[in-house]
Write an enzyme that holds these catalytic residues in place. Structure first.
Site, PDB file in Angstrom:
ATOM      1  N   GLY A  10       0.838  -1.189   0.000  1.00  0.00           N
ATOM      2  CA  GLY A  10       0.000   0.000   0.000  1.00  0.00           C
ATOM      3  C   GLY A  10       0.872   1.238   0.000  1.00  0.00           C
ATOM      4  O   GLY A  10       2.004   1.223  -0.478  1.00  0.00           O
ATOM      5  N   CYS A  11       0.370   2.297   0.571  1.00  0.00           N
ATOM      6  CA  CYS A  11       1.105   3.559   0.627  1.00  0.00           C
ATOM      7  C   CYS A  11       2.393   3.385   1.426  1.00  0.00           C
ATOM      8  O   CYS A  11       2.365   2.856   2.535  1.00  0.00           O
ATOM      9  CB  CYS A  11       0.230   4.635   1.274  1.00  0.00           C
ATOM     10  N   PHE A  12       3.493   3.852   0.870  1.00  0.00           N
ATOM     11  CA  PHE A  12       4.772   3.680   1.557  1.00  0.00           C
ATOM     12  C   PHE A  12       4.852   4.452   2.866  1.00  0.00           C
ATOM     13  O   PHE A  12       5.629   4.107   3.745  1.00  0.00           O
ATOM     14  CB  PHE A  12       5.976   3.974   0.673  1.00  0.00           C
ATOM     15  N   TRP A  13       4.035   5.478   3.049  1.00  0.00           N
ATOM     16  CA  TRP A  13       4.057   6.217   4.312  1.00  0.00           C
ATOM     17  C   TRP A  13       3.701   5.308   5.489  1.00  0.00           C
ATOM     18  O   TRP A  13       4.242   5.452   6.576  1.00  0.00           O
ATOM     19  CB  TRP A  13       3.087   7.388   4.287  1.00  0.00           C
ATOM     20  N   CYS A  14       2.755   4.386   5.268  1.00  0.00           N
ATOM     21  CA  CYS A  14       2.325   3.483   6.340  1.00  0.00           C
ATOM     22  C   CYS A  14       3.455   2.551   6.765  1.00  0.00           C
ATOM     23  O   CYS A  14       3.741   2.412   7.952  1.00  0.00           O
ATOM     24  CB  CYS A  14       1.122   2.653   5.890  1.00  0.00           C
TER      25      CYS A  14
END
Length: 177
Positions: A10-14
């Site tokens: 998913g989103c790399f921020w997570c």
């Protein structure tokens, strides 16, 4: 000694926010891998036309945290059963993927995937591939959650994943986190 793990979920921020808190992790960097063009921009990756996944590159000390531990956390903080989707994030760039760096990492990943198949109600569709060319994401993506914890996406999507990690793996949180 340092090892590298490259994961997309998913989103790399997570993923970045969680692994930055894991004891034994030396560095986490957001980037792109698995696509067809060199040095893609965030906008190009989001278009879906490049084939890249949003990934994190994790440098870790295997004497402090094992690759298996990193993968067990990976399968806990994202849904490996949804194709090209994590929550509201949809597109091939959000696929679940493990890019292994050695035959040992591949074998460990296959074993962990087989074990996790019993945990999930649907089949695990995580892609397992040899590491491909990696490109660091733009600077504004690095340490995003730490810099913007109250931003809407961070508060409603990233923070719950970090909280889940802290609850389930409280014994593995780095002391300064």
């Amino acid at each position: 000694m340092t090892e590298i793990a490259t994961l997309g979920g998913g989103c790399f921020w997570c993923l970045e926010a969680v692994y930055q808190e894991l004891s034994g992790v030396q560095h986490v960097e957001s980037g792109y891998s698995g696509g067809s063009i060199a040095n893609p921009s965030y906008e190009e990756v989001c278009s879906g036309a490049t084939g890249h996944a949003e990934v994190v590159r994790i440098s870790f000390d295997p004497t402090q945290v094992s690759y298996r531990d990193i993968l067990e956390i990976f399968f806990t903080i994202h849904d490996p059963t949804t194709l090209n989707r994590q929550g509201a994030d949809q597109g091939t760039q959000y696929r679940s993927v493990i890019y292994y760096h050695s035959p040992e990492q591949e074998a460990t990943a296959r074993q962990v995937i087989a074990e996790m198949a019993c945990v999930w109600d649907a089949p695990i569709i995580t892609e397992l591939s040899p590491v491909q060319t990696y490109y660091k994401a733009e600077d504004y993506h690095q340490n995003y959650f730490r810099q913007h914890p109250l931003q809407g996406y961070c508060a409603f999507t990233v923070a719950p994943k970090v909280a889940k990690f802290r609850k389930m793996f409280s014994d593995r949180i780095r002391p300064e986190a």
